[in-house]
Each structure stands twice: as structure tokens, then as C-alpha cells.
Design a protein around this motif. Structure first.
Motif, PDB file in Angstrom:
ATOM      1  N   GLU A  20      17.527   5.354  -2.931  1.00  0.00           N
ATOM      2  CA  GLU A  20      16.777   4.181  -2.456  1.00  0.00           C
ATOM      3  C   GLU A  20      15.776   4.572  -1.368  1.00  0.00           C
ATOM      4  N   ILE A  21      16.171   5.481  -0.496  1.00  0.00           N
ATOM      5  CA  ILE A  21      15.287   5.921   0.585  1.00  0.00           C
ATOM      6  C   ILE A  21      14.064   6.631   0.011  1.00  0.00           C
ATOM      7  N   LEU A  22      14.270   7.517  -0.960  1.00  0.00           N
ATOM      8  CA  LEU A  22      13.152   8.245  -1.549  1.00  0.00           C
ATOM      9  C   LEU A  22      12.212   7.317  -2.321  1.00  0.00           C
ATOM     10  N   VAL A  67       5.369  12.478   6.731  1.00  0.00           N
ATOM     11  CA  VAL A  67       6.666  12.867   6.174  1.00  0.00           C
ATOM     12  C   VAL A  67       7.176  11.802   5.210  1.00  0.00           C
ATOM     13  N   ARG A  68       7.102  10.546   5.581  1.00  0.00           N
ATOM     14  CA  ARG A  68       7.661   9.472   4.761  1.00  0.00           C
ATOM     15  C   ARG A  68       6.996   9.367   3.388  1.00  0.00           C
ATOM     16  N   HIS A  69       5.765   9.806   3.287  1.00  0.00           N
ATOM     17  CA  HIS A  69       5.040   9.733   2.016  1.00  0.00           C
ATOM     18  C   HIS A  69       5.067  11.048   1.252  1.00  0.00           C
ATOM     19  N   ASN A  70       5.919  11.978   1.661  1.00  0.00           N
ATOM     20  CA  ASN A  70       5.981  13.295   1.029  1.00  0.00           C
ATOM     21  C   ASN A  70       7.433  13.590   0.649  1.00  0.00           C
ATOM     22  N   GLU A  71       7.755  13.491  -0.638  1.00  0.00           N
ATOM     23  CA  GLU A  71       9.139  13.651  -1.092  1.00  0.00           C
ATOM     24  C   GLU A  71       9.710  15.022  -0.731  1.00  0.00           C
ATOM     25  N   GLU A  72       8.901  16.062  -0.821  1.00  0.00           N
ATOM     26  CA  GLU A  72       9.385  17.407  -0.486  1.00  0.00           C
ATOM     27  C   GLU A  72       9.812  17.491   0.979  1.00  0.00           C
ATOM     28  N   LYS A  73       9.010  16.920   1.863  1.00  0.00           N
ATOM     29  CA  LYS A  73       9.361  16.937   3.291  1.00  0.00           C
ATOM     30  C   LYS A  73      10.590  16.070   3.560  1.00  0.00           C
ATOM     31  N   LEU A  74      10.672  14.923   2.874  1.00  0.00           N
ATOM     32  CA  LEU A  74      11.852  14.076   3.043  1.00  0.00           C
ATOM     33  C   LEU A  74      13.115  14.823   2.627  1.00  0.00           C
ATOM     34  N   PRO A 114       8.113   6.143   0.722  1.00  0.00           N
ATOM     35  CA  PRO A 114       6.711   6.407   0.377  1.00  0.00           C
ATOM     36  C   PRO A 114       5.848   5.149   0.247  1.00  0.00           C
ATOM     37  N   GLU A 115       6.469   3.995   0.078  1.00  0.00           N
ATOM     38  CA  GLU A 115       5.721   2.740  -0.056  1.00  0.00           C
ATOM     39  C   GLU A 115       5.441   2.081   1.281  1.00  0.00           C
ATOM     40  N   GLU A 116       6.102   2.502   2.332  1.00  0.00           N
ATOM     41  CA  GLU A 116       5.933   1.871   3.638  1.00  0.00           C
ATOM     42  C   GLU A 116       4.593   2.253   4.248  1.00  0.00           C
ATOM     43  N   GLN A 117       4.013   1.286   4.964  1.00  0.00           N
ATOM     44  CA  GLN A 117       2.765   1.519   5.677  1.00  0.00           C
ATOM     45  C   GLN A 117       2.527   0.374   6.646  1.00  0.00           C
ATOM     46  N   ASN A 118       1.484   0.470   7.418  1.00  0.00           N
ATOM     47  CA  ASN A 118       1.028  -0.598   8.317  1.00  0.00           C
ATOM     48  C   ASN A 118       2.002  -0.951   9.433  1.00  0.00           C
ATOM     49  N   TRP A 119       2.640   0.051  10.002  1.00  0.00           N
ATOM     50  CA  TRP A 119       3.469  -0.177  11.178  1.00  0.00           C
ATOM     51  C   TRP A 119       3.425   1.066  12.059  1.00  0.00           C
ATOM     52  N   THR A 120       3.793   0.871  13.293  1.00  0.00           N
ATOM     53  CA  THR A 120       3.911   1.992  14.224  1.00  0.00           C
ATOM     54  C   THR A 120       5.259   1.894  14.910  1.00  0.00           C
ATOM     55  N   LEU A 143       9.641   9.457  11.311  1.00  0.00           N
ATOM     56  CA  LEU A 143       8.962   8.188  11.572  1.00  0.00           C
ATOM     57  C   LEU A 143       7.459   8.277  11.341  1.00  0.00           C
ATOM     58  N   THR A 144       6.983   9.395  10.801  1.00  0.00           N
ATOM     59  CA  THR A 144       5.555   9.552  10.502  1.00  0.00           C
ATOM     60  C   THR A 144       5.311   9.329   9.017  1.00  0.00           C
ATOM     61  N   PHE A 145       4.145   8.795   8.701  1.00  0.00           N
ATOM     62  CA  PHE A 145       3.800   8.594   7.296  1.00  0.00           C
ATOM     63  C   PHE A 145       3.548   9.920   6.603  1.00  0.00           C
TER      64      PHE A 145
END
Length: 142
Positions: free
Chosen positions: A65-67, A36-43, A71-77, A32-34
Motif C-alpha cells: 500500500e505504501i509503494l 524519495v517518495r516518488h522513486n520506488e527504488e529509493k523507497l 508516489p501519488e502524494e504531492q502538494n504538501w510540506t 519526507l521528500t518527494f
């Protein structure tokens, strides 16, 4: 700082440093952290190739679809709470928890009940299935 904590959790936590339910909760929170979500290797370290998700909207996703989407998600907590961990068999567990997602451009948010199935791959654990279901608002933990 967060990245160092996430790397520790992904690489080392299950190797006897915390119990399994704590480890899986830490992995779920990392997703749920950006960082990780913005890092394909970590995903790919946390999400199994056969991963499937049924989103709160009812949409059905696979790993591809998830990958592309995460990485495009942002602006939420996200605020998560009330984790329950169930063993479903050798090397497979289910996490059930509540989440509140607040978008930064809105005063409101969405409440959901979530379920993730985690499977052990050697020394590592990866999520193989996730589902979020919208629910009425609940009291948020402090």
C-alpha cells in the motif's frame, strides 16, 4: 541538488561519516521528500519488506500500500522537529519526533507525534514500523 544529498545519505552516511542518531534522522527526513517518495527504488532502499504503518487516521498499511500511495502524494510540506533516538537492542532503534504537515491548498495543517522503528540490514538501515498520532498544535521550531 536534493537528489545528490539523498543518494549520499542513503548510500554513505552510516559508514562512519555521522553518528547513528544523525544518520537515522537524515533517513527519516529523506522519506519526507518527494524525490524519495516518488522513486520506488529509493523507497525500497529505505523501507523493509515487512514494513507496517498505523497512520494518523488509524488506517493500517503494509509495504504494498505504501509503494502505491507515496508516489501519488504531492502538494504538501513537512516540518519535523524534536527528534529523540532510542536503542531498542542490537541493530534496532526507535525515532520519536513531532511533525507539522501543511497542504498547499490550505492555510492550516496537521500536527502529529510520530514514531519509527529502524532495523539494521547489514550495512543499511530500513524502517520496519511507523505510526503517526494526531496531537494538539505545538510551537514550531524556527
Amino acid at each position: 541538488m536534493y537528489e545528490a544529498v539523498i543518494v549520499y545519505v542513503i548510500k554513505n552516511a552510516w559508514r562512519g561519516k555521522m553518528d547513528l542518531s544523525e544518520h537515522l534522522v537524515a533517513l527519516e527526513k529523506a522519506l519526507l521528500t518527494f524525490e524519495v517518495r516518488h522513486n520506488e527504488e529509493k523507497l525500497e532502499q529505505l523501507i523493509a519488506p515487512e514494513f507496517r504503518e498505523i497512520g494518523a487516521s488509524g488506517a493500517y498499511f503494509g509495504l504494498t500500500e505504501i509503494l502505491q500511495r507515496l508516489p501519488e502524494e504531492q502538494n504538501w510540506t513537512a516540518r519535523v522537529q524534536d527528534f529523540e533516538c532510542y536503542s531498542l537492542g542490537k541493530g534496532i532503534c526507535q525515532l520519536v519526533f513531532k511533525a507539522f504537515i501543511k497542504h498547499h491548498d490550505s492555510d492550516s495543517g496537521t500536527f502529529s507525534l510520530r514514531s519509527s522503528i529502524w532495523r539494521q540490514f547489514g550495512d543499511d538501515w530500513k524502517v520496519v514500523f511507523h505510526q503517526g498520532t494526531l496531537v494538539p498544535p505545538f510551537n514550531l521550531a524556527d
